[in-house]
Scaffold this motif. Structure first.
Motif, PDB file in Angstrom:
ATOM      1  N   LYS A 183       0.842  -1.198   0.000  1.00  0.00           N
ATOM      2  CA  LYS A 183       0.000   0.000   0.000  1.00  0.00           C
ATOM      3  C   LYS A 183       0.871   1.239   0.000  1.00  0.00           C
ATOM      4  O   LYS A 183       0.583   2.221  -0.703  1.00  0.00           O
ATOM      5  CB  LYS A 183      -0.917  -0.009   1.220  1.00  0.00           C
ATOM      6  CG  LYS A 183      -1.838   1.193   1.303  1.00  0.00           C
ATOM      7  CD  LYS A 183      -2.746   1.094   2.520  1.00  0.00           C
ATOM      8  CE  LYS A 183      -3.691   2.285   2.588  1.00  0.00           C
ATOM      9  NZ  LYS A 183      -4.567   2.218   3.784  1.00  0.00           N
ATOM     10  N   ASP A 184       1.952   1.184   0.783  1.00  0.00           N
ATOM     11  CA  ASP A 184       2.821   2.358   0.895  1.00  0.00           C
ATOM     12  C   ASP A 184       3.689   2.552  -0.341  1.00  0.00           C
ATOM     13  O   ASP A 184       3.894   3.689  -0.795  1.00  0.00           O
ATOM     14  CB  ASP A 184       3.722   2.213   2.123  1.00  0.00           C
ATOM     15  CG  ASP A 184       2.925   2.117   3.416  1.00  0.00           C
ATOM     16  OD1 ASP A 184       1.803   2.651   3.438  1.00  0.00           O
ATOM     17  OD2 ASP A 184       3.411   1.511   4.376  1.00  0.00           O
ATOM     18  N   LYS A 185       4.179   1.438  -0.895  1.00  0.00           N
ATOM     19  CA  LYS A 185       5.164   1.553  -1.959  1.00  0.00           C
ATOM     20  C   LYS A 185       4.569   1.504  -3.359  1.00  0.00           C
ATOM     21  O   LYS A 185       5.212   1.930  -4.305  1.00  0.00           O
ATOM     22  CB  LYS A 185       6.208   0.441  -1.803  1.00  0.00           C
ATOM     23  CG  LYS A 185       6.982   0.524  -0.495  1.00  0.00           C
ATOM     24  CD  LYS A 185       7.971  -0.624  -0.348  1.00  0.00           C
ATOM     25  CE  LYS A 185       8.732  -0.536   0.969  1.00  0.00           C
ATOM     26  NZ  LYS A 185       9.680  -1.660   1.137  1.00  0.00           N
ATOM     27  N   CYS A 186       3.375   0.949  -3.482  1.00  0.00           N
ATOM     28  CA  CYS A 186       2.763   0.848  -4.821  1.00  0.00           C
ATOM     29  C   CYS A 186       1.593   1.815  -4.956  1.00  0.00           C
ATOM     30  O   CYS A 186       1.625   2.772  -5.736  1.00  0.00           O
ATOM     31  CB  CYS A 186       2.251  -0.577  -5.075  1.00  0.00           C
ATOM     32  SG  CYS A 186       3.488  -1.874  -4.925  1.00  0.00           S
ATOM     33  N   VAL A 187       0.557   1.529  -4.146  1.00  0.00           N
ATOM     34  CA  VAL A 187      -0.709   2.243  -4.313  1.00  0.00           C
ATOM     35  C   VAL A 187      -0.534   3.736  -4.097  1.00  0.00           C
ATOM     36  O   VAL A 187      -1.128   4.552  -4.805  1.00  0.00           O
ATOM     37  CB  VAL A 187      -1.762   1.662  -3.344  1.00  0.00           C
ATOM     38  CG1 VAL A 187      -3.089   2.384  -3.499  1.00  0.00           C
ATOM     39  CG2 VAL A 187      -1.926   0.163  -3.588  1.00  0.00           C
ATOM     40  N   SER A 188       0.303   4.088  -3.136  1.00  0.00           N
ATOM     41  CA  SER A 188       0.446   5.506  -2.804  1.00  0.00           C
ATOM     42  C   SER A 188       1.037   6.321  -3.945  1.00  0.00           C
ATOM     43  O   SER A 188       0.883   7.543  -3.978  1.00  0.00           O
ATOM     44  CB  SER A 188       1.314   5.664  -1.553  1.00  0.00           C
ATOM     45  OG  SER A 188       2.633   5.191  -1.790  1.00  0.00           O
ATOM     46  N   ILE A 189       1.719   5.680  -4.894  1.00  0.00           N
ATOM     47  CA  ILE A 189       2.307   6.427  -6.021  1.00  0.00           C
ATOM     48  C   ILE A 189       1.615   6.088  -7.335  1.00  0.00           C
ATOM     49  O   ILE A 189       2.168   6.299  -8.405  1.00  0.00           O
ATOM     50  CB  ILE A 189       3.823   6.168  -6.123  1.00  0.00           C
ATOM     51  CG1 ILE A 189       4.103   4.674  -6.352  1.00  0.00           C
ATOM     52  CG2 ILE A 189       4.538   6.645  -4.894  1.00  0.00           C
ATOM     53  CD1 ILE A 189       5.581   4.385  -6.619  1.00  0.00           C
ATOM     54  N   GLY A 190       0.410   5.508  -7.239  1.00  0.00           N
ATOM     55  CA  GLY A 190      -0.394   5.300  -8.432  1.00  0.00           C
ATOM     56  C   GLY A 190      -0.114   4.015  -9.176  1.00  0.00           C
ATOM     57  O   GLY A 190      -0.601   3.822 -10.288  1.00  0.00           O
TER      58      GLY A 190
END
Length: 608
Positions: A308-315
């Motif tokens: 969630k922090d490393k993928c989703v948060s940057i689209g």
């Protein structure tokens, strides 16, 4: 003892037993020793007796006594307890002087004697009694004695049994409680207890239910106070009944395995017989639960974790291919379309080939090649479109404007250059085909659009006519297919020398006919004009006419040079125009201007 009381201390003679040599003169409650050799007879050692209300007597001069509690008391009430005897505990009691009961309220019968013998009379005991066979005290079954202080009063009257274990020993009789009561006591009434937890009692229900039983107050009068207690690890107790046992499996059962695994545990039904219904739940953010066992926990790192922090948060999109708890950093980050790139356990390094997935596809759609030298996702519009060969041209971030010089690559090269003609592609835009112009090799000027010039003959007079005109002669090119054969030809009525022979590569030698022109012809010739002599008689009367020579125009002048003009843009003669333009010096889409129309100024026309 058998000794009598002396003289004035005469006791009543109605009794029949003497326990101690003591007499009581009832007149005043004085108790002297009335017999025995141990002390002076008639010694006064006690004064007074115990009453129902009030105190007891007192020793005289601190003399020894061992009265039992509240004794002496004249218990019988008829003032005949004038003798002393021992209780089982060897304390003293006043007693009547007869052996058998006379009244219902009398004390128990005397069952044994301690006799003292020796030379005294029978003052205290009737002879018939003290001469009876003696039954020593150490032969007495104390449980059969009938007296207020012995077994009947202390045991039997309380419903207890009596047992004398040694008939030769005094005060060793035992009172025992009746079943199911328990308890015993030596020489006194037993304190009975009823253990309700014993076999056959109410508390047996606890035992039958697998519980422990405890009777905290095990007295005969205490009923229903037993306590049933559940066996460990169960919890619960109840007074006077079987306990309703509970077992929280999360605390004292297999549910502890949940806690050991870091999970929460909930036992919604803690009834002792309800087992394996506890629920293990995984700790947040993990998910999963199981009834009766440790849960298999899962955690989607794309929802809760590094993904969630490393993928989703940057689209970027995230996929956790193994959601088992404990399987960390195996999520896969994927770049959003049209970008490309993935990363396991980390953000993807995204690339975007604009030629494949971006605006660069427009290059391909236009038939051009595309190259994206920097495919970093943030580097946009740096793709390069290149025109396909033989076209030329390229553009960065957009479709190229392509050009193609047909003279280098195309029909112009094949149709013009290959046969020695020059080529000009006046519109090199891609798609503008067959608009090239083939030109004959200099000095020929013929042209043709979209194909080779069919006739590249060159009238050398186009370039050399000025030489002839300046000499008032005419230029002729007898063979336009070859060079170096143009000639100046004399204009009639002049003739050349020799007659009609053109000059080679220069003005011809012309001869005026006889007349005024032979004399004055140079006036015209110097201006490049023809001299026309008069006719007939006038040929020699000094009259001549100067006329403009072709292609010059102007009105003739007599005896003077004519005012001639030469507008090269207007001529249509073959010697001064290009055939490619249909008789015009310039192409149809251009204008022609001759800045100086003087006949001497040739080849100064301008196409615009």
């Amino acid at each position: 003892g058998p000794e009598g009381c002396p003289g004035s201390y005469q006791p009543k003679q109605t009794g029949n037993v003497l326990r101690r040599s003591m007499c009581d003169f009832r007149l005043d409650g004085r108790y002297p020793r009335c017999s025995g050799p141990e002390c002076n007879q008639g010694t006064h050692f006690w004064q007074g007796q115990c009453r129902f209300f009030g105190g007891c007597g007192n020793p005289v001069n601190g003399m020894y006594n061992k009265w039992s509690n509240r004794q002496p008391d004249q218990y019988t009430g008829n003032t005949d307890e004038d003798f002393l005897h021992n209780w089982a505990d060897y304390t003293w009691n006043d007693y009547p002087n007869y052996y058998r009961k006379k009244h219902f309220f009398d004390s128990a019968e005397i069952e044994g004697f301690l006799c003292e013998y020796g030379g005294v009379g029978n003052i205290c005991m009737e002879e018939q009694w003290y001469k009876r066979p003696v039954r020593l005290i150490n032969e007495i079954n104390e449980c059969t004695k009938s007296c207020r202080t012995c077994s009947k009063k202390r045991c039997v009257d309380f419903g207890q049994t009596c047992h004398d274990p040694n008939h030769r020993k005094a005060s060793d009789w035992v009172c025992t409680c009746p079943p199911p009561q328990t308890g015993s006591a030596v020489a006194k009434t037993a304190s009975c207890a009823v253990d309700e937890c014993a076999d056959g009692e109410a508390g047996q229900a606890c035992i039958d239910a697998g519980q422990t039983c405890n009777d905290p107050v095990a007295t005969a009068a205490s009923k229903g106070d037993y306590v049933c207690t559940c066996p460990a690890p169960q919890h619960g107790s109840a007074k006077g009944q079987v306990a309703a046992c509970t077992l929280d499996e999360c605390v004292d059962g297999d549910g502890k395995a949940c806690v050991d695994a870091g999970q929460s545990c909930n036992d919604e039904n803690t009834a002792a017989g309800s087992l394996d219904n506890y629920v293990c739940r995984c700790p947040a953010p993990q998910t999963g639960q199981a009834t009766g066992g440790v849960a298999t926990c899962t955690q989607d790192e794309c929802e809760h974790g590094g993904g969630k922090d490393k993928c989703v948060s940057i689209g970027q999109t995230c996929e956790d291919r193994n959601t088992a708890a404990g399987s960390w950093d195996d999520f896969v980050c994927t770049c959003p379309a049209p970008q490309a790139g993935t990363g396991t356990g980390r953000a993807a390094t995204c690339t975007l080939d604009e030629c494949v997935d971006g605006d660069g596809k427009a290059c391909v759609d236009a038939g051009q090649s595309c190259n994206d030298e920097n495919t970093a996702a943030g580097s946009l519009d740096n793709y390069v479109c290149r025109c396909p060969a033989p076209q030329t041209g390229q553009a960065t971030g957009g479709v190229a404007t392509c050009t193609q010089d047909e003279c280098e690559h195309g029909g112009g090269k094949d149709k013009c250059v290959s046969i020695g003609q020059t080529c000009e592609d006046r519109n090199t835009a891609a798609g503008s085909w067959d608009d090239f112009v083939c030109k004959c090799a200099p000095p020929a000027t013929n042209t043709n659009v979209g194909g080779a010039v069919a006739d590249c003959s060159w009238d050398e007079c186009a370039t050399h006519s000025g030489t002839c005109i300046a000499a008032a002669q005419e230029c002729v090119d007898p063979d336009t297919s070859s060079l170096g054969n143009w000639q100046c030809k004399c204009v009639a009525p002049q003739t050349s020398e020799p007659a009609n022979t053109p000059g080679e590569q220069g003005p011809a030698t012309c001869v005026d006919p006889p007349g005024d022109c032979s004399v004055h012809g140079h006036v015209c010739h110097d201006k490049g004009q023809a001299c026309i002599p008069g006719t007939g008689a006038a040929a020699f009367d000094g009259e001549y006419t100067c006329e403009c020579t072709t292609p010059s125009t102007g009105s003739p002048a007599m005896n003077a040079p004519a005012a001639c003009e030469l507008d090269e843009c207007a001529v249509t003669c073959a010697s001064c125009m290009t055939t490619a333009a249909g008789g015009r010096l310039c192409p149809a889409d251009q204008t022609c201007e001759d800045p100086d129309t003087h006949p001497d100024k040739t080849h100064d026309w301008v196409c615009t």
